[in-house]
Design an enzyme around this catalytic site. Structure first.
Site, mmCIF file in Angstrom:
data_model
loop_
_atom_site.group_PDB
_atom_site.id
_atom_site.type_symbol
_atom_site.label_atom_id
_atom_site.label_comp_id
_atom_site.label_asym_id
_atom_site.label_seq_id
_atom_site.Cartn_x
_atom_site.Cartn_y
_atom_site.Cartn_z
ATOM 1 C CB SER A 9 -0.961 0.008 1.193
ATOM 2 O OG SER A 9 -0.249 -0.048 2.408
ATOM 3 C CB SER A 125 15.790 -8.006 8.806
ATOM 4 O OG SER A 125 16.202 -7.833 10.143
ATOM 5 C CE1 TYR A 139 10.333 -2.357 12.688
ATOM 6 C CE2 TYR A 139 12.570 -1.744 13.284
ATOM 7 C CZ TYR A 139 11.618 -2.005 12.320
ATOM 8 O OH TYR A 139 11.950 -1.925 10.988
ATOM 9 C CE LYS A 143 11.414 -5.302 10.780
ATOM 10 N NZ LYS A 143 10.756 -5.746 9.541
#
Length: 263
Positions: A9, A125, A139, A143
Site C-alpha cells: 500500500s 529485516s 521492533y 527483526k
C-alpha cells in the site's frame, strides 16, 4: 517471474511492486485497505497475520499462474516507547505483524517452491535486527526473530534450490514513520526522560533518510542473481559503519556509542 510482495500500500512494498511490474514480472501484492491500484499489479486484500487468508491467497496465485518464483516479505509495523510500558496487545501486534506474518507467508509458498525445485524468499529485516535500538525494543525483537528464522530456513531449504535473503534497511523516508505507534502516557515520559529525545532523533533521521526506490532497486537486483548473498544492509554510510562496528567492537564499547547517539 511470478512475485508475491506483502504490504504494497505504501513505502518499500509500493515502490518494489511498481518497479518489478515495469520490468515485466507478474506481481501480486497484499494490502489491508483500499488503495489506488498500480497498473499491471494484482491486488490481494488480506492481513498477513491471518494464516488461513494467506494460504488461500497463495493457492489463488498457484491456480492462476501455476507457480510462485519469489516471495518478498515486506509487511510490518512498529511500536515505540520504553519496553516497560508496552501493553500485551501492542507486543503481540508487533510480533504477529512482523514475525508471524513472515512465517505464515513462507509456510504457504514453501511447499510449492520445494515441488518446483526453485524459489527466492526475501525478508525485510532492519539494522534494528542486528542491534537492539533503545525505545524500539520490541521492533528490534521482531527483526532479531526474522534474522534467526531466516538463518535456519536458509539451511533447511538449500537442498531444494531455494535461496533466502535478508535485507536490512537503515533510515528511509516512508510512511512507516507516521504510522509508528508510540507511547504517549505521561507516566512513560516521566519515568524515561531520554525517551522523547530518542524518538525525536529516530523520526528526524527517518524523515531525512533514503528514498524507498533505493530499496526497490536492490530487490530488483537480487531477482537477477542466481546466488544472492545471505544478507544486504541498505543504508547510509554512517549506518553501514555502525553495523561493522557492532561486529568488531567489544559489546560495552558499542553500547556506549549507541547510547550516546540516542542521547
Amino acid at each position: 517471474m511470478v512475485v508475491l510482495i506483502t504490504g504494497i500500500s505504501s513505502g518499500f512494498g509500493l515502490e518494489t511492486a511498481r518497479l518489478l511490474s515495469q520490468e515485466g514480472h507478474v506481481v501480486y501484492g497484499t494490502v489491508r485497505r483500499e488503495v489506488t491500484p498500480l497498473p499491471q499489479v494484482h491486488y490481494l486484500r488480506l492481513d498477513v497475520r491471518d494464516a488461513k487468508a494467506v494460504q488461500q491467497a497463495v493457492q489463488q496465485i498457484i491456480e492462476t499462474e501455476g507457480h510462485i518464483d519469489v516471495l518478498v516479505n515486506n509487511a510490518g509495523m512498529g511500536i515505540g516507547g520504553p519496553l516497560e510500558f508496552a501493553t500485551e496487545e501492542e507486543i503481540r501486534e508487533q510480533m504477529d505483524a512482523n514475525f508471524m506474518g513472515l512465517v505464515h507467508c513462507v509456510n504457504a509458498v514453501l511447499p510449492h517452491m520445494r515441488k518446483q525445485g526453485s524459489g527466492k524468499i526475501i525478508a525485510l529485516s532492519s539494522i534494528g535486527g542486528l542491534m537492539g535500538l533503545p525505545f524500539q525494543g520490541f521492533y528490534s525483537a521482531s527483526k532479531f526473530a526474522i534474522e534467526g528464522y531466516c538463518e535456519a530456513l536458509r539451511l533447511e531449504t538449500k537442498p531444494f534450490g531455494i535461496t533466502v535473503t535478508v535485507i536490512r534497511p537503515g533510515d528511509f523516508s516512508t510512511g512507516f514513520t507516521g504510522s509508528r505507534k508510540k507511547a504517549t502516557k505521561d507516566e512513560a515520559l516521566q519515568a524515561y526522560p531520554a525517551y522523547q529525545k530518542a524518538i525525536d532523533k529516530v523520526e528526524h533521521d527517518e524523515t531525512g533518510g533514503l528514498k524507498p526506490q533505493v530499496l526497490a532497486r536492490k530487490i530488483s537486483s537480487i531477482l537477477k542473481k542466481k546466488n544472492p548473498r545471505h544478507g544486504y544492509v541498505v543504508a547510509s554510510f554512517e549506518q553501514r559503519l555502525s553495523v561493522f562496528l557492532k561486529q568488531i567492537l567489544p559489546a560495552k564499547w558499542f553500547a556506549a556509542i549507541l547510547g550516546s547517539y540516542y542521547g
